[in-house]
Design an enzyme around this catalytic site. Structure first.
Site, PDB file in Angstrom:
ATOM      1  N   THR A 189     -11.274  32.047 -16.056  1.00  0.00           N
ATOM      2  CA  THR A 189      -9.997  32.484 -16.616  1.00  0.00           C
ATOM      3  C   THR A 189     -10.027  33.820 -17.340  1.00  0.00           C
ATOM      4  OG1 THR A 189      -9.256  30.198 -16.772  1.00  0.00           O
ATOM      5  CG2 THR A 189      -8.115  31.799 -18.161  1.00  0.00           C
ATOM      6  N   HIS A 223      -8.904  20.590 -12.237  1.00  0.00           N
ATOM      7  CA  HIS A 223     -10.178  20.177 -12.829  1.00  0.00           C
ATOM      8  C   HIS A 223     -10.266  18.654 -12.950  1.00  0.00           C
ATOM      9  CE1 HIS A 223     -12.193  23.875 -13.897  1.00  0.00           C
ATOM     10  NE2 HIS A 223     -11.100  24.359 -14.487  1.00  0.00           N
TER      11      HIS A 223
END
Length: 432
Positions: free
Chosen positions: A78, A207
């Site tokens: 990220t 995830h």
């Protein structure tokens, strides 16, 4: 008075448009600076819309531009990828090398959220587009976008909302509140020129449940509803013909679960390797590991790990493949461990429990991200070839008519999306 002048300009365009058949009558004149909204849906893989009904994303593509995919920088996580989006620099050049901040001397580590507030980690010589735009007279804003919190060379984003701790990323009601803040307040009332808006999904769902799960497909539908709400609010506020919207992601997602087992590589199981030879380690976080051997132990540790596992690539820092652009920054540790797709690097114990993950080689198709763009400066119903995420930066600078900082992007790769694609300034991609 501003509104009157805009109406007059539009009237002039409409009168003259028959004389220029190549320019659609519903587009802004090339000399007009339109506003820009950059939206990131974290972890939205390039193909998530293939087996999910996404009418709003489909309509956005019909009314604008869709790329086959975009390639994120390595490391495909990220903070590094978003800062590449904001600066146009590869990760080894901008220095935000991981989601985690660390200090090898004190052994201190800060996880993703805490690391957002370490100014020196982000303010490392590469200016994000907010600051560059502000220095050239524009007003900018950012809501929850990674990198929003730090101060850069003494400056902050003009308007900002920083993600609170323990934020629940999937709340669709809050998403709409944020959209109204950006569109109705910042753009419509405050007259900002550029805003970045971040959503933490579908990354969190990918995830937890994996990229092929029913939960992921449901979240993709939520993203699509949100895209519909954004475009509906733009229309209601009279902003559709004044704002260019770029929508993309920082990376994709892949499955790390085989049967009931997460595919984990344990360094503690490798013969001849000992943590007693290590001064500092960054492990247990995903597909990448970094090690700082004790003085005089580099070669011993390297030889112990090299060829130790069929799905682990071990490099001395400067031997990392050049195409990854992940070798030259001083923050990178001497040994870089890169797992093959679907495998996770752990130290002593198997700590990873996510069914999906990213951080893998950016050439892997599962790491590619989606891209859409729509607005007065973009062509309609256009599918373009893939490009790199760093190429979004010079495109944004061109749309905002600001001079970019030094960057690794290439406007040549994206200018075909634009109606005035021939008007790109000089050969260096700087708007003139």
């Amino acid at each position: 008075m501003v509104q009157v002048r805009q109406v007059c300009v539009w009237g002039l365009v409409l009168v003259l448009s028959p004389l220029f058949s190549a320019a659609p009558t519903n587009r802004a004149a090339s000399s007009q600076r339109n506003k820009l909204l950059l939206i990131s849906f974290d972890g939205f893989r390039w193909d998530y819309d293939r087996d999910v009904d996404t009418p709003n994303l489909d309509k956005m593509a019909q009314e604008g531009v869709k790329a086959k995919y975009v390639t994120p920088p390595y490391l495909t996580i990220t903070s590094p990828a978003h800062f590449s989006m904001l600066t146009g620099r590869y990760v080894e050049n901008h220095g935000v090398i991981h989601n985690m901040w660390f200090n090898t001397t004190t052994q201190e580590k800060k996880q993703y959220y805490e690391a957002q507030f370490v100014d020196s980690y982000w303010d490392n010589g590469s200016l994000p587009i907010w600051i560059t735009a502000q220095r050239q007279g524009l007003k900018t804003g950012s809501l929850h976008f990674p990198g929003t919190a730090p101060t850069y060379q003494g400056e902050n984003v003009t308007m900002r909302q920083i993600e609170p701790p323990n934020y629940k990323f999937s709340n669709e009601t809050e998403w709409r509140i944020h959209i109204d803040t950006v569109l109705a307040d910042w753009f419509h009332k405050q007259d900002l020129d550029f805003v970045s808006l971040y959503f933490g999904e579908p990354d969190v769902t990918g995830h937890k449940h994996g990229p092929d799960s029913p939960q992921l497909k449901a979240m993709v539908k939520q993203v699509d509803r949100t895209v519909g709400y954004i475009r509906e609010r733009l229309q209601q506020l009279g902003l559709t013909n004044r704002i260019n919207v770029i929508m993309t992601a920082d990376h994709g997602m892949t499955n790390v679960l085989r049967g009931e087992q997460i595919q984990q590589i344990l360094l503690s199981k490798i013969p001849n390797f000992s943590f007693r030879d290590i001064q500092f380690q960054l492990l247990d976080y995903g597909a990448l590991g970094m090690l700082l051997p004790k003085e005089g132990k580099l070669e011993k540790v390297y030889q112990a790990l090299k060829n130790s596992h069929p799905h682990l690539q071990v490099y001395k820092k400067h031997d990392v493949p050049a195409r990854l652009h992940y070798s030259s920054h001083p923050r990178l540790l001497p040994l870089i461990l890169i797992a093959d797709t679907g495998y996770i690097v752990n130290g002593i114990l198997p700590l990873h429990s996510s069914k999906g993950d990213h951080g893998f080689d950016n050439e892997i198709m599962d790491m590619k991200a989606f891209f859409r763009a729509v607005g007065p400066d973009f062509h309609t119903d256009l599918l373009v070839e893939p490009f790199d995420l760093v190429d979004v930066y010079p495109l944004m600078c061109h749309l905002l008519k600001i001079q970019p900082e030094v960057n690794d992007g290439d406007l040549e790769k994206t200018k075909k999306m634009l109606i005035s694609e021939g008007d790109t300034g000089g050969s260096d991609g700087i708007y003139v």
